[in-house]
Write an enzyme that holds these catalytic residues in place. Structure first.
Site, PDB file in Angstrom:
ATOM      1  N   HIS A  97       0.862  -1.197   0.000  1.00 34.55           N
ATOM      2  CA  HIS A  97       0.000   0.000   0.000  1.00 34.55           C
ATOM      3  C   HIS A  97       0.896   1.246   0.000  1.00 34.55           C
ATOM      4  CE1 HIS A  97      -2.900   2.999   1.187  1.00 34.55           C
ATOM      5  NE2 HIS A  97      -3.858   2.149   0.891  1.00 34.55           N
ATOM      6  N   GLU A 146      -4.247   2.186  -7.093  1.00 38.90           N
ATOM      7  CA  GLU A 146      -4.601   3.232  -6.137  1.00 38.90           C
ATOM      8  C   GLU A 146      -3.708   4.458  -6.348  1.00 38.90           C
ATOM      9  OE1 GLU A 146      -6.831   1.422  -2.471  1.00 38.90           O
ATOM     10  OE2 GLU A 146      -4.761   1.877  -2.030  1.00 38.90           O
TER      11      GLU A 146
HETATM   12  P1  PGA Z   1      -9.788   5.722   0.786  1.00 38.19           P
HETATM   13  O1  PGA Z   1      -8.558   4.713   0.918  1.00 38.19           O
HETATM   14  O2  PGA Z   1     -10.972   4.926   0.309  1.00 38.19           O
HETATM   15  O3  PGA Z   1      -9.983   6.265   2.181  1.00 38.19           O
HETATM   16  O4  PGA Z   1      -9.396   6.761  -0.198  1.00 38.19           O
HETATM   17  C1  PGA Z   1      -8.385   3.666  -0.006  1.00 38.19           C
HETATM   18  C2  PGA Z   1      -7.134   2.901   0.309  1.00 38.19           C
HETATM   19  O5  PGA Z   1      -6.125   3.538   0.661  1.00 38.19           O
HETATM   20  O6  PGA Z   1      -7.108   1.662   0.241  1.00 38.19           O
END
Ligand code: PGA
Length: 226
Positions: A97, A146
């Site tokens: 992540h 992401e």
């Molecule tokens: P968010 O985070 O939905 O709060 O933007 C997503 C993630 O980091 O997995």
């Protein structure tokens, strides 16, 4: 044929054990074992075992995941949690992540080690990539695109761009399912899932409130995503 959709809750560093269990008490009984939507909840380490037990006792159609695993095997690694230990309670691990890459200096090499550990323990590695150029280690079939600007900002990527990144990733890495994550809400769920190359969602903030999360699942279940 309708595609199968993943809806994955990433609670990050939130929820006491009591709060985690009450979330499961609200969400679990409302889930029906639809074959189309696969639900995963990724609590903090302290809550994983309790959540797993509650899911099993309630026989809820929900998998449990961790937000990381150690790059090391078991042994003298203070503070680490090896895949071999986590495998009793988790089905999947979120790896690489961007918050870990940024705050903890996690590198592509470390992510590759973690993927290897996960695979050895039969834990599904869900690798987060920040764009289409982030390397994806061998043996990974589940990826979350992401973009950093979209995480927790209330400013999601456009569904079209997310869909095009997903298509590029699939072209390069065959047999890979691609999720989108970054400011997903129930309001934008349908638009992302309508993209043919997006196979689901990784949801942070909007997964914390059980009613809000159920709303996302409801939208995901209603769609006819070809
Ligand atoms: P968010 O985070 O939905 O709060 O933007 C997503 C993630 O980091 O997995």
């Amino acid at each position: 044929m309708n595609k199968q959709i993943w809806v994955i809750a990433n609670w990050k560093n939130n929820k006491t054990i009591a709060e985690a269990l009450s979330w499961v008490d609200v969400v679990g009984p409302k889930l029906s074992s639809s074959s189309k939507v696969k639900i995963v909840v990724c609590p903090t380490d302290i809550a994983i075992e309790g959540v797993k037990k509650a899911v099993m006792v309630g026989n809820y159609p929900m998998l449990v995941g961790s937000q990381d695993i150690s790059a090391f095997d078991t042994g003298a690694y203070t503070g680490e949690e090896a895949a071999r230990l986590l495998k009793d309670v988790v089905d999947l691990s979120i790896l690489g992540h961007s918050e870990r890459r940024e705050n903890l200096g996690e590198t592509d090499e470390m992510v590759a080690e973690k993927v290897m550990r996960a695979r050895e323990a039969n834990i599904i590695p869900l690798v987060c990539v920040q764009n289409e150029n982030t390397p994806i280690p061998e043996g990974v079939n589940l990826v979350a695109y992401e973009p950093v600007f979209a995480i927790g900002s209330g400013n999601p990527d456009t569904p079209e761009n997310a869909g095009s990144v997903a298509a590029k990733l699939k072209e390069r890495y065959k047999d890979t399912e691609v999720l989108y994550g970054g400011s997903v809400t129930w309001e934008n769920t349908e638009m992302f899932l309508a993209q043919p190359d997006i196979n689901g969602l990784l949801i942070g903030k909007a997964s914390l409130d059980p009613e809000g999360f159920l709303k996302i699942i409801e939208v995901a279940c209603k769609g006819t995503y070809e």
